[in-house]
Design a protein around this motif. Structure first.
Motif, PDB file in Angstrom:
ATOM      1  N   ARG A 169      47.377  56.673  58.197  1.00  0.00           N
ATOM      2  CA  ARG A 169      47.815  55.860  57.058  1.00  0.00           C
ATOM      3  C   ARG A 169      46.687  55.661  56.050  1.00  0.00           C
ATOM      4  O   ARG A 169      45.516  55.565  56.417  1.00  0.00           O
ATOM      5  CB  ARG A 169      48.310  54.499  57.541  1.00  0.00           C
ATOM      6  CG  ARG A 169      47.226  53.662  58.167  1.00  0.00           C
ATOM      7  CD  ARG A 169      47.772  52.468  58.944  1.00  0.00           C
ATOM      8  NE  ARG A 169      46.661  51.603  59.372  1.00  0.00           N
ATOM      9  CZ  ARG A 169      46.757  50.668  60.301  1.00  0.00           C
ATOM     10  NH1 ARG A 169      47.903  50.454  60.907  1.00  0.00           N
ATOM     11  NH2 ARG A 169      45.714  49.924  60.618  1.00  0.00           N
ATOM     12  N   VAL A 170      47.078  55.610  54.799  1.00  0.00           N
ATOM     13  CA  VAL A 170      46.168  55.292  53.699  1.00  0.00           C
ATOM     14  C   VAL A 170      46.896  54.321  52.779  1.00  0.00           C
ATOM     15  O   VAL A 170      48.062  54.543  52.427  1.00  0.00           O
ATOM     16  CB  VAL A 170      45.751  56.553  52.914  1.00  0.00           C
ATOM     17  CG1 VAL A 170      45.032  56.173  51.624  1.00  0.00           C
ATOM     18  CG2 VAL A 170      44.861  57.443  53.764  1.00  0.00           C
ATOM     19  N   PHE A 171      46.225  53.246  52.414  1.00  0.00           N
ATOM     20  CA  PHE A 171      46.776  52.283  51.461  1.00  0.00           C
ATOM     21  C   PHE A 171      46.039  52.459  50.134  1.00  0.00           C
ATOM     22  O   PHE A 171      44.812  52.426  50.087  1.00  0.00           O
ATOM     23  CB  PHE A 171      46.612  50.852  51.974  1.00  0.00           C
ATOM     24  CG  PHE A 171      47.290  50.611  53.298  1.00  0.00           C
ATOM     25  CD1 PHE A 171      48.664  50.473  53.377  1.00  0.00           C
ATOM     26  CD2 PHE A 171      46.538  50.547  54.475  1.00  0.00           C
ATOM     27  CE1 PHE A 171      49.290  50.261  54.588  1.00  0.00           C
ATOM     28  CE2 PHE A 171      47.153  50.335  55.693  1.00  0.00           C
ATOM     29  CZ  PHE A 171      48.540  50.197  55.763  1.00  0.00           C
ATOM     30  N   ALA A 172      46.806  52.624  49.068  1.00  0.00           N
ATOM     31  CA  ALA A 172      46.214  52.872  47.751  1.00  0.00           C
ATOM     32  C   ALA A 172      46.900  51.988  46.722  1.00  0.00           C
ATOM     33  O   ALA A 172      48.127  51.843  46.735  1.00  0.00           O
ATOM     34  CB  ALA A 172      46.375  54.342  47.369  1.00  0.00           C
ATOM     35  N   GLN A 173      46.114  51.427  45.804  1.00  0.00           N
ATOM     36  CA  GLN A 173      46.715  50.601  44.767  1.00  0.00           C
ATOM     37  C   GLN A 173      47.083  51.443  43.564  1.00  0.00           C
ATOM     38  O   GLN A 173      46.285  52.251  43.071  1.00  0.00           O
ATOM     39  CB  GLN A 173      45.796  49.457  44.336  1.00  0.00           C
ATOM     40  CG  GLN A 173      46.459  48.549  43.296  1.00  0.00           C
ATOM     41  CD  GLN A 173      45.749  47.239  43.091  1.00  0.00           C
ATOM     42  OE1 GLN A 173      44.694  46.990  43.659  1.00  0.00           O
ATOM     43  NE2 GLN A 173      46.332  46.368  42.265  1.00  0.00           N
ATOM     44  N   GLN A 174      48.306  51.230  43.082  1.00  0.00           N
ATOM     45  CA  GLN A 174      48.746  51.876  41.852  1.00  0.00           C
ATOM     46  C   GLN A 174      47.980  51.271  40.673  1.00  0.00           C
ATOM     47  O   GLN A 174      47.640  50.094  40.686  1.00  0.00           O
ATOM     48  CB  GLN A 174      50.247  51.670  41.657  1.00  0.00           C
ATOM     49  CG  GLN A 174      50.848  52.473  40.516  1.00  0.00           C
ATOM     50  CD  GLN A 174      52.361  52.330  40.464  1.00  0.00           C
ATOM     51  OE1 GLN A 174      52.997  51.969  41.437  1.00  0.00           O
ATOM     52  NE2 GLN A 174      52.935  52.612  39.307  1.00  0.00           N
ATOM     53  N   ASN A 175      47.713  52.082  39.683  1.00  0.00           N
ATOM     54  CA  ASN A 175      46.998  51.603  38.502  1.00  0.00           C
ATOM     55  C   ASN A 175      47.854  50.565  37.778  1.00  0.00           C
ATOM     56  O   ASN A 175      48.970  50.869  37.335  1.00  0.00           O
ATOM     57  CB  ASN A 175      46.715  52.791  37.575  1.00  0.00           C
ATOM     58  CG  ASN A 175      45.750  52.449  36.467  1.00  0.00           C
ATOM     59  OD1 ASN A 175      45.739  51.334  35.971  1.00  0.00           O
ATOM     60  ND2 ASN A 175      44.949  53.422  36.067  1.00  0.00           N
TER      61      ASN A 175
END
Length: 446
Positions: free
Chosen positions: A236-242
């Motif tokens: 899993r990878v958590f990434a914030q949308q711009n």
């Protein structure tokens, strides 16, 4: 040994009340076509034609049923009383916005139906499903109960499939399903990397967040789903949308990025910390190197990406590379059309582009990728699921006839109060559950 698996696409069949009510603040296309007259029959046939083209190419293509709309139980829960016809009349007179909300055909966009984790990624080696609570919008927040029933009916064998209820319907756990989730892998049957993209951290008031439009997906919701599905850190990878992209009308990550296999196709404005996202994926991806196809603002301005839904295209694996299934609008926006020609000439992972006509859906803010939920299935899981929803030539013909028999070719907002429409919808859906072999999934059937 790698277990063989396929990525199946389950498209939402457009419902009989497909209309343009402009209910989705932050969705530019939805708001710009508010109160236009829709064509439910054309919309459903366009969706079926897309499914048929992909099924004919050899992809496993499933059908998810529309929901009952107008949804009278929701109106009753809000205090409207009397017969169904009286309830519709009351709502139309006193609360037309509420009537429009409970009449929305938004369940057609099954990218929002649920988050799905393949058995190769999960701790118990079952396929896990969590219906999205969609609590950012009232008209969508009423979907998850029937969505859950549909998924349980199709994926019923508990030896292979695990179903979770939707997360708590509060803003801190706002969940928009697979529209903010994609999976990258070397082979479908091997462990992959599930990319969860969120708009803001709900419990951190100091964290970056959009200012014009709401962030519909929270970090906390994505983390909860990863826990429920038994995903390890390596999966899993958590990434914030711009946040700037959200404020430009990119209400879901699938409007600005799409991934499949080892290919991630994205706009440079997609992620708040682009390099960290790519580094985190590469550190976890096994069996293949990440192919990151980055589109710059100079090539495709963000507003053109939103107008064309370039990234809301389907990215499909073929023996010769990736096929990008784009909406027709991508060839109508000059910068996007030029970019697609450049993409094909680049000898990169995307080797083919095909145009699909889903204009009725596009006018309401949903492209080809919005219309499908991806489910990776091993051969055994594919056999264990209910096969009656898999599109064949025979089923396509039956569904086409069903649409032509039951759907109107024009629907305006004032038609939503017509009690005859409710009768038409219920008759159609009752017949549809028989065609698909789903049993009783609707409130009026229970």
């Amino acid at each position: 040994m790698t277990r063989h698996a396929v990525e199946a696409n389950f498209d939402g069949l457009v419902g009989p009340t497909h209309n343009y009510a402009g209910l989705s603040w932050g969705n530019v296309a939805s708001k710009s076509n508010v109160n236009a007259v829709s064509n439910p029959r054309e919309a459903a046939l366009q969706g079926l034609a897309k499914m048929k083209r992909l099924a004919d190419r050899g992809y496993v293509q499933g059908v998810l049923p529309p929901h009952e709309r107008p949804h009278v139980p929701s109106l009753k829960a809000l205090g409207f009383r009397g017969t169904d016809a009286q309830i519709l009349e009351q709502a139309a007179e006193s609360s037309p916005a509420i009537l429009a909300a409970v009449s929305s055909a938004s369940s057609m966009w099954t990218a929002n139906a649920a988050t799905v984790s393949p058995s190769a990624d999960t701790s118990d080696h079952r396929v896990h499903f969590t219906p999205a609570n969609l609590n950012a919008k009232f008209h969508r927040s009423i979907e998850h109960t029937v969505t859950g029933r549909s998924l349980k009916s199709i994926f019923a064998d508990e030896g292979y499939f695990a179903h979770h209820p939707a997360l708590p319907s509060v803003s801190h756990f706002g969940d928009e399903g697979a529209a903010n989730h994609t999976r990258l892998c070397g082979h479908y049957g091997e462990p992959g990397v599930e990319l969860f993209v969120y708009g803001q951290a709900a419990f951190d008031e100091q964290a970056p967040a959009p200012v014009k439009y709401p962030a519909r997906q929270t970090l906390e919701a994505s983390q909860a789903i990863a826990r429920l599905h038994g995903l390890k850190d390596v999966n899993r990878v958590f990434a914030q949308q711009n946040p700037a992209a959200i404020d430009a009308g990119v209400f879901h990550n699938d409007v600005i990025a799409v991934g499949n296999g080892n290919t991630l196709f994205y706009h440079e404005m997609a992620f708040l910390n682009e390099e960290k996202v790519l580094t985190d994926i590469r550190a976890r991806l096994t069996g293949a190197e990440l192919e990151a196809v980055r589109v710059s603002s100079a090539e495709v301005p963000l507003e053109d990406a939103v107008a064309s839904y370039l990234f809301n295209s389907q990215l499909l694996n073929t023996p010769d590379g990736m096929l990008l299934a784009v909406p027709g609008e991508c060839r109508e926006v000059a910068s996007v059309s030029r970019y697609l020609d450049k993409l094909l000439a680049a000898n990169g992972p995307v080797t083919a582009v095909e145009v699909f006509d889903v204009k009725q859906s596009m006018r309401n803010g949903g492209g080809p990728a919005c219309l499908r939920l991806r489910v990776v299935l091993s051969d055994d899981e594919l056999q264990a699921m209910h096969r009656g929803v898999i599109l064949t030539g025979e089923l396509y013909e039956r569904l086409t006839l069903w649409v032509e028999t039951h759907y109107r070719d024009e629907l305006a907002r004032e038609d939503l109060a017509d009690p005859m429409l409710l009768d038409e919808v219920r008759k159609a859906l009752d017949e549809l559950t028989g065609i698909l072999g789903l049993g009783s999934i609707y409130d009026f059937q229970l």
